[in-house]
Design a protein around this motif. Structure first.
Motif, mmCIF file in Angstrom:
data_model
loop_
_atom_site.group_PDB
_atom_site.id
_atom_site.type_symbol
_atom_site.label_atom_id
_atom_site.label_comp_id
_atom_site.label_asym_id
_atom_site.label_seq_id
_atom_site.Cartn_x
_atom_site.Cartn_y
_atom_site.Cartn_z
ATOM 1 N N GLU A 105 -5.777 0.614 -5.957
ATOM 2 C CA GLU A 105 -6.747 1.684 -5.699
ATOM 3 C C GLU A 105 -7.992 1.153 -4.997
ATOM 4 O O GLU A 105 -8.800 1.935 -4.503
ATOM 5 C CB GLU A 105 -7.165 2.332 -7.020
ATOM 6 C CG GLU A 105 -6.007 2.976 -7.762
ATOM 7 C CD GLU A 105 -6.404 3.385 -9.172
ATOM 8 O OE1 GLU A 105 -5.977 4.482 -9.591
ATOM 9 O OE2 GLU A 105 -7.118 2.616 -9.844
ATOM 10 N N ALA A 106 -8.133 -0.175 -4.973
ATOM 11 C CA ALA A 106 -9.277 -0.800 -4.319
ATOM 12 C C ALA A 106 -8.880 -2.206 -3.899
ATOM 13 O O ALA A 106 -8.034 -2.842 -4.529
ATOM 14 C CB ALA A 106 -10.482 -0.844 -5.249
ATOM 15 N N LEU B 193 0.807 -1.220 0.000
ATOM 16 C CA LEU B 193 0.000 0.000 0.000
ATOM 17 C C LEU B 193 0.840 1.270 0.000
ATOM 18 O O LEU B 193 0.317 2.351 -0.308
ATOM 19 C CB LEU B 193 -0.933 0.007 1.223
ATOM 20 C CG LEU B 193 -2.037 -1.058 1.246
ATOM 21 C CD1 LEU B 193 -3.001 -0.799 2.406
ATOM 22 C CD2 LEU B 193 -2.805 -1.092 -0.068
ATOM 23 N N SER B 194 2.102 1.164 0.337
ATOM 24 C CA SER B 194 2.957 2.361 0.323
ATOM 25 C C SER B 194 3.790 2.463 -0.955
ATOM 26 O O SER B 194 4.537 3.429 -1.131
ATOM 27 C CB SER B 194 3.895 2.345 1.541
ATOM 28 O OG SER B 194 4.707 1.178 1.533
ATOM 29 N N ARG C 246 -7.877 -5.601 8.613
ATOM 30 C CA ARG C 246 -6.442 -5.623 8.331
ATOM 31 C C ARG C 246 -6.056 -4.599 7.271
ATOM 32 O O ARG C 246 -5.031 -3.915 7.392
ATOM 33 C CB ARG C 246 -6.015 -7.030 7.893
ATOM 34 C CG ARG C 246 -6.162 -8.053 8.995
ATOM 35 C CD ARG C 246 -5.595 -9.404 8.615
ATOM 36 N NE ARG C 246 -5.783 -10.373 9.682
ATOM 37 C CZ ARG C 246 -5.247 -11.584 9.711
ATOM 38 N NH1 ARG C 246 -4.493 -11.989 8.710
ATOM 39 N NH2 ARG C 246 -5.473 -12.398 10.718
ATOM 40 N N ILE C 247 -6.870 -4.461 6.239
ATOM 41 C CA ILE C 247 -6.514 -3.503 5.191
ATOM 42 C C ILE C 247 -6.724 -2.069 5.669
ATOM 43 O O ILE C 247 -5.970 -1.161 5.296
ATOM 44 C CB ILE C 247 -7.313 -3.793 3.891
ATOM 45 C CG1 ILE C 247 -6.545 -3.242 2.677
ATOM 46 C CG2 ILE C 247 -8.710 -3.219 3.939
ATOM 47 C CD1 ILE C 247 -5.252 -3.971 2.383
ATOM 48 N N LEU C 248 -7.726 -1.842 6.528
ATOM 49 C CA LEU C 248 -7.928 -0.500 7.086
ATOM 50 C C LEU C 248 -6.766 -0.111 7.995
ATOM 51 O O LEU C 248 -6.305 1.041 7.972
ATOM 52 C CB LEU C 248 -9.244 -0.440 7.858
ATOM 53 C CG LEU C 248 -10.526 -0.506 7.023
ATOM 54 C CD1 LEU C 248 -11.750 -0.574 7.929
ATOM 55 C CD2 LEU C 248 -10.641 0.683 6.073
ATOM 56 N N ALA C 249 -6.276 -1.058 8.810
ATOM 57 C CA ALA C 249 -5.145 -0.769 9.690
ATOM 58 C C ALA C 249 -3.896 -0.461 8.872
ATOM 59 O O ALA C 249 -3.137 0.466 9.189
ATOM 60 C CB ALA C 249 -4.894 -1.952 10.623
ATOM 61 N N CYS D 272 -0.114 3.635 6.419
ATOM 62 C CA CYS D 272 0.498 4.147 5.183
ATOM 63 C C CYS D 272 0.017 5.547 4.819
ATOM 64 O O CYS D 272 0.413 6.083 3.770
ATOM 65 C CB CYS D 272 0.210 3.184 4.034
ATOM 66 S SG CYS D 272 0.978 1.556 4.228
ATOM 67 N N GLY D 273 -0.834 6.128 5.639
ATOM 68 C CA GLY D 273 -1.312 7.485 5.392
ATOM 69 C C GLY D 273 -2.320 7.591 4.265
ATOM 70 O O GLY D 273 -2.458 8.667 3.654
ATOM 71 N N LEU D 274 -3.053 6.516 3.972
ATOM 72 C CA LEU D 274 -4.053 6.522 2.913
ATOM 73 C C LEU D 274 -5.436 6.769 3.498
ATOM 74 O O LEU D 274 -5.795 6.198 4.530
ATOM 75 C CB LEU D 274 -4.059 5.185 2.156
ATOM 76 C CG LEU D 274 -2.753 4.763 1.481
ATOM 77 C CD1 LEU D 274 -2.926 3.408 0.806
ATOM 78 C CD2 LEU D 274 -2.301 5.814 0.473
#
Length: 348
Positions: A238-239, A231-232, A250-253, A258-260
């Protein structure tokens, strides 16, 4: 019920009939553990009994999740399985049966001796040794999630995972995402294999590169750190569509580390029955497979197989509709569209 044969014992033990013969007769060069295991299975299956096996009179059903084979894991803490167990138990009680939910990865001998009238297997993988042993015993079987091979006299309840996977990917593409990743696992069950195949099919049809994001094993909890590098990176997705309950968290954390922003930088959909996703900030788009409805249907079919043994049908698959619940994490506009649900289920 027919008499157990040496071939039945060989299939249950996954050895040759010659090995069974050597094990029972004390001949041949066999490992001691193999000899003991084959003898135990032969005894449990009633091989060599002078009398014909008597029909099971138990009013107890068994439920097992065999997705990861011999690896132990706490499936009952996952919302999907918790709902399935609760619904299956209620349905069994309505039919006058008790229901026992077995832990994952019990000893093989347990399946050969378990005194039950029938078994509901959830997410049975390809070459499932549990299904093999239960079939050798002649027990009625119902599957929640399509097995690799459905035999005459067995019933399966499932969702149309291919159609739902395509629907989720189309939704994310409609929101402008071109780099869409699929977060899945190492399971050999029909659900995982079908979602993965549908994802690859969709990517090929749209001319985009597949971006698989494998999940760690079920006992590994890394709060999504596995995905931080992805993700960085400059070519980040993008999705993301995660097909298991923990995928969304897990993906939200990982996105937060990663600052997204979600959904600004990253769109997220997760297949889950966890109600906490709807209460999140932002609320997470989810796919519900309606495990309660599936489990109730599977138990009803299993009871019918038990109580009408002379009328067992050819293999039957019942399809339960899945539904995409669109929330803030997968929409880049202020207006949230209504939830989308495929057509009614069917049998074939």
């Amino acid at each position: 019920m027919r008499r157990t044969t040496i071939a039945d014992v060989a299939r249950a033990a996954e050895v040759s009939t010659a090995t069974v013969s050597h094990a029972l007769n004390g001949t041949g060069r066999l490992a001691p553990a193999t000899r003991v295991r084959v003898r135990a299975l032969a005894s449990a299956l009633g091989y060599g009994d002078r009398d014909r096996p008597r029909p099971v009179t138990s009013r107890t059903l068994a439920l097992a999740v065999t997705t990861y084979g011999p690896d132990p894991w706490d499936f009952a803490s996952v919302a999907f399985f918790a709902q399935a167990i609760a619904a299956a138990t209620a349905a069994a009680h309505e039919h006058g049966y008790a229901l026992t939910a077995l832990p994952s990865a019990p000893a093989e001998e347990l399946w050969a001796t378990l005194p039950v009238a029938g078994v509901l297997l959830i997410d049975s993988p390809a070459d499932d040794p549990v299904a093999r042993i239960l079939r050798a015993r002649g027990l009625p079987l119902a599957f929640d999630g399509r097995p690799a091979a459905l035999r005459p006299g067995e019933v399966c309840v499932d969702n149309d995972h291919r159609a739902m996977t395509h629907q989720v990917l189309d939704h994310l593409a409609d929101q402008g995402a071109t780099r869409i990743a699929l977060m899945d696992g190492r399971g050999a069950d029909h659900y995982t294999r079908t979602c993965r195949a549908a994802y690859l099919e969709w990517c090929a049809r749209h001319g985009v590169r597949p971006r698989p994001l494998p999940m760690p094993p079920p006992l590994v909890e890394d709060r999504g750190r596995t995905y931080d590098a992805v993700l960085s990176g400059p070519d980040r997705p993008e999705a993301v569509y995660g097909i298991y309950d923990p995928c969304g968290w897990r993906i939200l954390a990982s996105a937060e580390r990663c600052g997204l922003s979600v959904p600004g930088d990253l769109l997220v959909v997760c297949a889950s029955e966890d109600p906490a996703y709807a209460r999140g900030t932002p609320p997470v788009s989810t796919v519900t497979l309606d495990p309660g409805r599936s489990a109730r249907a599977a138990v009803g079919a299993l009871v019918d197989l038990i109580e009408r043994p002379r009328h067992r049908p050819r293999p039957v698959t019942v399809t339960v509709p899945a539904r995409l619940r669109i929330r803030a994490t997968s929409v880049r506009t202020a207006q949230l569209p209504a939830s989308v649900e495929p057509g009614p289920g069917h049998s074939h």
